[in-house]
Scaffold this motif. Structure first.
Motif, PDB file in Angstrom:
ATOM      1  N   LYS A   2       0.833  -1.203   0.000  1.00 50.97           N
ATOM      2  CA  LYS A   2       0.000   0.000   0.000  1.00 50.97           C
ATOM      3  C   LYS A   2       0.874   1.261   0.000  1.00 50.97           C
ATOM      4  O   LYS A   2       0.609   2.214  -0.750  1.00 50.97           O
ATOM      5  N   TRP A   6       0.873   4.127  -2.957  1.00 52.80           N
ATOM      6  CA  TRP A   6       0.639   5.545  -2.713  1.00 52.80           C
ATOM      7  C   TRP A   6       1.778   6.406  -3.265  1.00 52.80           C
ATOM      8  O   TRP A   6       1.599   7.601  -3.481  1.00 52.80           O
ATOM      9  N   VAL A 133       3.931  10.358   1.593  1.00 54.84           N
ATOM     10  CA  VAL A 133       3.294  10.306   0.276  1.00 54.84           C
ATOM     11  C   VAL A 133       3.624  11.605  -0.450  1.00 54.84           C
ATOM     12  O   VAL A 133       3.879  12.634   0.182  1.00 54.84           O
ATOM     13  N   LYS A 140       1.060   9.298   6.348  1.00 55.16           N
ATOM     14  CA  LYS A 140      -0.313   8.850   6.144  1.00 55.16           C
ATOM     15  C   LYS A 140      -0.497   7.488   6.807  1.00 55.16           C
ATOM     16  O   LYS A 140       0.292   6.560   6.591  1.00 55.16           O
ATOM     17  N   ASP A 195      -8.292  11.060   4.773  1.00 52.85           N
ATOM     18  CA  ASP A 195      -7.025  10.491   5.247  1.00 52.85           C
ATOM     19  C   ASP A 195      -6.567  11.174   6.532  1.00 52.85           C
ATOM     20  O   ASP A 195      -6.798  12.368   6.741  1.00 52.85           O
TER      21      ASP A 195
END
Length: 271
Positions: A2, A6, A133, A140, A195
């Motif tokens: 993940k 991102w 990110v 994040k 987020d």
């Protein structure tokens, strides 16, 4: 995966049989080879890039260029040393963890590797908590089953944007259930859209020591040196002139300890 996605990296595009190199830079370092089931059983190796661990220092860049790892992971100390090794292979991403990534170090890594530099906030007890990110500040949050709170000194959650201790509940390790586990790190929790980000993280800064010959030592190397002594608690501080102050319990026999530190560092040692 993940965190990589991102940052624009798709693991389906990995071509090398060696998916990941975990890079260390210590005088002594535990190394191993394994596989990554979550990356189609491609290889993972933990290597020590300190010259002491190689027949010839030039073997290091040849190893990387021959194996072409898709990812290289390490801490700011090991990655900074890796940046000085003249290999030509360009990984798809660099993942840095364990210590604070200072802006100057990130700039050096960006210039050297020309790929995404992903800063991971993680702990041994919890695993990855958050990652950097593009075009956003902070980390994040990564784990959907990890509940992150910011608490004040009275165990009370603070409002979003306020500074406090990062505290976690849950996580993906079912054998280590955590309930309001205080991490010892500090930061702010802020929401951007859907987020959540940890910002202004105050974690563990890189710590190195220097010998009288100008050789920099990873703090883990000092830990290895002191493992030979029955120390339940200790602290070691190096002053700007190189001298060392070691603090131990009063019942400790310090003669051999001082001798070992003096021999290693070449500087006077005060207990």
């Amino acid at each position: 995966k993940k965190a990589l996605a991102w940052n624009g990296v798709n693991t389906d595009d990995f071509k090398s049989d060696l998916a990941i190199i975990l890079a260390g830079y210590q005088e002594k370092c535990f190394t191993y080879a394994s596989i990554s089931p979550y990356l189609n059983n491609k290889g993972l190796v933990k290597l020590n890039f300190h010259p002491n661990d190689w027949h010839d220092p030039d073997d290091r860049h040849q190893y990387i260029d021959n194996n072409k790892p898709d990812l290289i992971s390490g801490d700011p100390i090991s990655l900074g040393a890796l940046a000085k090794i003249p290999f030509s292979h360009q990984p798809k991403a660099i993942l840095t963890t364990s210590m604070t990534l200072l802006s100057g170090c990130k700039q050096v890594l960006n210039q050297r590797f020309g790929c995404p530099i992903i800063d991971l906030y993680s702990l041994n007890e919890i695993g990855p908590v958050g990652c950097s990110v593009p075009r956003r500040k902070g980390f994040k949050l990564l784990q959907p089953n990890l509940y992150v709170e910011i608490l004040d000194t009275n165990d009370t959650p603070v409002a979003p944007g306020q500074l406090g201790e990062i505290t976690v509940t849950g996580g993906f390790n079912h054998y280590l259930p955590l309930l309001r586990y205080r991490t010892g790190d500090f930061g702010r929790l802020e929401q951007e859209g859907n987020d959540w980000f940890i910002k202004d993280l105050e974690g563990r800064p890189p710590v190195q020591f220097k010998t009288s010959k100008g050789v920099w030592l990873n703090n883990v190397d000092v830990t290895h040196l002191l493992q030979a002594f029955p120390l339940t608690q200790f602290s070691l501080h190096q002053h700007i002139d190189g001298k060392l102050t070691v603090k131990v319990l009063k019942t400790t026999n310090t003669d051999e300890l001082v001798r070992a530190l003096t021999q290693k560092f070449g500087y006077p040692v005060e207990v």
